[in-house]
Motif scaffolding. Structure first.
Motif, PDB file in Angstrom:
ATOM      1  N   THR A  20      16.726  -5.308  -1.723  1.00 42.94           N
ATOM      2  CA  THR A  20      15.430  -5.032  -1.709  1.00 42.94           C
ATOM      3  C   THR A  20      15.040  -4.271  -0.310  1.00 42.94           C
ATOM      4  N   LEU A  21      14.426  -3.151  -0.524  1.00 42.35           N
ATOM      5  CA  LEU A  21      13.785  -2.390   0.788  1.00 42.35           C
ATOM      6  C   LEU A  21      12.375  -2.675   0.801  1.00 42.35           C
ATOM      7  N   SER A  22      11.809  -2.915   2.171  1.00 45.22           N
ATOM      8  CA  SER A  22      10.405  -3.329   2.128  1.00 45.22           C
ATOM      9  C   SER A  22       9.569  -2.037   2.545  1.00 45.22           C
ATOM     10  N   CYS A  23       8.310  -1.938   2.240  1.00 50.23           N
ATOM     11  CA  CYS A  23       7.476  -0.846   2.641  1.00 50.23           C
ATOM     12  C   CYS A  23       6.036  -1.501   2.790  1.00 50.23           C
ATOM     13  N   ALA A  53      -1.194   4.070  -8.388  1.00 47.13           N
ATOM     14  CA  ALA A  53      -1.875   2.903  -7.927  1.00 47.13           C
ATOM     15  C   ALA A  53      -2.716   2.290  -9.097  1.00 47.13           C
ATOM     16  N   TYR A  54      -3.274   2.871  -9.760  1.00 49.38           N
ATOM     17  CA  TYR A  54      -4.046   2.455 -11.025  1.00 49.38           C
ATOM     18  C   TYR A  54      -3.473   1.776 -12.178  1.00 49.38           C
ATOM     19  N   LYS A  55      -2.040   2.085 -12.001  1.00 46.83           N
ATOM     20  CA  LYS A  55      -1.248   1.146 -13.137  1.00 46.83           C
ATOM     21  C   LYS A  55      -0.642  -0.156 -12.442  1.00 46.83           C
ATOM     22  N   GLN A  56      -0.963  -1.245 -13.125  1.00 46.80           N
ATOM     23  CA  GLN A  56      -0.531  -2.564 -12.668  1.00 46.80           C
ATOM     24  C   GLN A  56       0.856  -2.659 -12.908  1.00 46.80           C
ATOM     25  N   GLN A  57       1.507  -2.185 -13.811  1.00 47.27           N
ATOM     26  CA  GLN A  57       2.717  -2.255 -14.312  1.00 47.27           C
ATOM     27  C   GLN A  57       3.788  -1.882 -13.104  1.00 47.27           C
ATOM     28  N   ASN A  58       4.594  -2.514 -12.902  1.00 47.48           N
ATOM     29  CA  ASN A  58       5.611  -1.984 -11.798  1.00 47.48           C
ATOM     30  C   ASN A  58       6.513  -0.685 -12.519  1.00 47.48           C
ATOM     31  N   ALA A  59       6.859   0.363 -11.704  1.00 46.45           N
ATOM     32  CA  ALA A  59       7.608   1.373 -12.149  1.00 46.45           C
ATOM     33  C   ALA A  59       9.206   0.946 -12.275  1.00 46.45           C
ATOM     34  N   THR A  60       9.962   1.345 -13.185  1.00 46.73           N
ATOM     35  CA  THR A  60      11.427   1.133 -13.321  1.00 46.73           C
ATOM     36  C   THR A  60      11.908   2.545 -13.494  1.00 46.73           C
ATOM     37  N   GLU A  61      13.027   2.727 -13.170  1.00 45.20           N
ATOM     38  CA  GLU A  61      13.963   3.856 -13.256  1.00 45.20           C
ATOM     39  C   GLU A  61      15.652   3.350 -13.135  1.00 45.20           C
ATOM     40  N   ASN A  62      15.970   3.088 -14.309  1.00 45.60           N
ATOM     41  CA  ASN A  62      17.348   2.511 -14.585  1.00 45.60           C
ATOM     42  C   ASN A  62      17.493   1.544 -13.519  1.00 45.60           C
ATOM     43  N   ARG A  63      18.503   1.647 -12.390  1.00 48.41           N
ATOM     44  CA  ARG A  63      18.817   0.488 -11.579  1.00 48.41           C
ATOM     45  C   ARG A  63      17.627   0.225 -10.585  1.00 48.41           C
ATOM     46  N   PHE A  64      16.618   1.103 -10.592  1.00 46.95           N
ATOM     47  CA  PHE A  64      15.687   1.061  -9.468  1.00 46.95           C
ATOM     48  C   PHE A  64      14.416   0.476 -10.079  1.00 46.95           C
ATOM     49  N   SER A  65      13.991  -0.355  -9.118  1.00 44.40           N
ATOM     50  CA  SER A  65      12.437  -0.581  -9.669  1.00 44.40           C
ATOM     51  C   SER A  65      11.524  -1.308  -8.600  1.00 44.40           C
ATOM     52  N   VAL A  66      10.179  -1.242  -8.556  1.00 41.23           N
ATOM     53  CA  VAL A  66       9.558  -1.572  -7.476  1.00 41.23           C
ATOM     54  C   VAL A  66       8.665  -2.871  -7.656  1.00 41.23           C
ATOM     55  N   ASN A  67       8.292  -3.212  -6.742  1.00 40.43           N
ATOM     56  CA  ASN A  67       7.482  -4.645  -6.681  1.00 40.43           C
ATOM     57  C   ASN A  67       6.095  -4.113  -5.895  1.00 40.43           C
ATOM     58  N   PHE A  68       5.236  -3.697  -6.749  1.00 37.75           N
ATOM     59  CA  PHE A  68       3.860  -3.018  -6.116  1.00 37.75           C
ATOM     60  C   PHE A  68       2.590  -4.182  -6.005  1.00 37.75           C
ATOM     61  N   GLN A  69       2.315  -4.353  -4.894  1.00 35.29           N
ATOM     62  CA  GLN A  69       1.157  -5.458  -4.755  1.00 35.29           C
ATOM     63  C   GLN A  69       0.042  -4.807  -4.131  1.00 35.29           C
ATOM     64  N   LYS A  70      -0.802  -4.241  -4.827  1.00 33.85           N
ATOM     65  CA  LYS A  70      -1.846  -3.245  -4.238  1.00 33.85           C
ATOM     66  C   LYS A  70      -2.769  -4.208  -3.239  1.00 33.85           C
ATOM     67  N   ALA A  71      -2.982  -5.390  -3.627  1.00 29.97           N
ATOM     68  CA  ALA A  71      -3.986  -6.096  -2.551  1.00 29.97           C
ATOM     69  C   ALA A  71      -3.378  -6.188  -1.358  1.00 29.97           C
ATOM     70  N   ALA A  72      -1.991  -6.578  -1.207  1.00 26.26           N
ATOM     71  CA  ALA A  72      -1.251  -6.788  -0.092  1.00 26.26           C
ATOM     72  C   ALA A  72      -0.765  -5.439   0.425  1.00 26.26           C
ATOM     73  N   LYS A  73      -0.844  -4.474  -0.267  1.00 20.73           N
ATOM     74  CA  LYS A  73      -0.619  -3.151   0.332  1.00 20.73           C
ATOM     75  C   LYS A  73       0.790  -3.166   0.475  1.00 20.73           C
ATOM     76  N   SER A  74       1.735  -3.617  -0.541  1.00 21.39           N
ATOM     77  CA  SER A  74       3.104  -3.544  -0.316  1.00 21.39           C
ATOM     78  C   SER A  74       3.866  -2.956  -1.552  1.00 21.39           C
ATOM     79  N   PHE A  75       4.750  -2.224  -1.079  1.00 18.22           N
ATOM     80  CA  PHE A  75       5.593  -1.483  -2.326  1.00 18.22           C
ATOM     81  C   PHE A  75       7.069  -1.443  -2.005  1.00 18.22           C
ATOM     82  N   SER A  76       7.687  -2.579  -2.241  1.00 19.64           N
ATOM     83  CA  SER A  76       9.165  -2.563  -2.216  1.00 19.64           C
ATOM     84  C   SER A  76      10.020  -2.074  -3.144  1.00 19.64           C
TER      85      SER A  76
END
Lengths: 118, 117
Positions: A20-23, A53-76
């Motif tokens: 997991t890479l952090s951002c 950002a207006y979509k709550q569902q986390n994006a996925t692309e095959n082996r890649f997925s994100v954990n988007f936390q809008k309130a925390a402004k985090s996107f791993s």
């Protein structure tokens, strides 16, 4: 102005494992896009995944997925079943959205070098 | 459908010379962006253009740097009187017209690596 921070200069993972890479980012905008780009040794920038950002569902692309936390402004970025070809520099990026359209300027983080070991 | 083309891929200049970097966007794309990547750093936005118009040049250094995207032909990033600190990789990206499908994705060219001796 927007800022994007990647706090991990380097990461390593064994082949077939998960990493997991952090951002984190800072913005006063409410509508925007977030991206992860990959830059392999060839230096070609390749889009890995994007999140609206207006979509709550986390994006996925095959082996890649994100954990988007809008309130925390985090996107791993989570890479599952890591492969040798995933070795690259990974950049997190931000693009604001004005009205119903995007506004093309991308703001990038400093990057994380990911090495996948056999 | 060819991707974004940049040339030259490598450019060597001596201090004080001019550098011209060219970018041809993907077919059907009307917007071009230039970014600079210094060694070991992320990409930094420089300028955003559509044909015959600069939309945002907030990332361009105030002196020696200019960009254009004429009605015909590629976009040009021009650096006059280059200095060693201009050595970097310069990337061009293109996207469709805002409001069209896919307008939030930028397609990147392979970059031009500028070395100033």
């Amino acid at each position: 102005a927007q800022t994007v921070t990647q706090s991990q200069p380097e990461m390593s993972v064994q082949e077939a494992e998960t990493v997991t890479l952090s951002c984190t980012y800072d913005t006063s905008e409410n509508n925007y896009y977030l991206f992860w780009y990959k830059q392999p040794p060839s230096r070609q920038m390749i889009l890995v995944i994007r999140q609206e950002a207006y979509k709550q569902q986390n994006a996925t692309e095959n082996r890649f997925s994100v954990n988007f936390q809008k309130a925390a402004k985090s996107f791993s970025l989570k890479i599952s079943d890591s492969q040798l070809g995933d070795t690259a520099m990974y950049f997190c990026a931000f693009m604001k959205r004005t009205g119903g359209t995007s506004y093309g300027k991308l703001t990038f983080g400093q990057g994380t070098i990911l090495t996948v070991h056999p | 459908n060819a991707g974004v083309m940049q040339n030259p891929r490598h450019l060597v200049r001596r201090r004080g010379q001019e550098a011209r970097l060219r970018c041809s966007p993907m077919k059907g794309h009307s917007h071009v962006y230039w970014y600079r990547q210094l060694p070991e750093e992320g990409l930094k936005f420089m300028v955003y253009l559509q044909k015959e118009n600069i939309i945002d040049e907030s990332g361009m250094p105030k002196e020696r740097f200019s960009a254009e995207f004429p009605k015909e032909g590629p976009s040009i990033l021009r650096i006059q009187q280059v200095v060693r600190g201009d050595s970097a990789a310069y990337f061009c990206a293109s996207s469709p017209l805002p409001g069209l499908a896919g307008d939030n994705e930028q397609f990147f060219g392979p970059g031009t690596r500028l070395t100033v001796l």
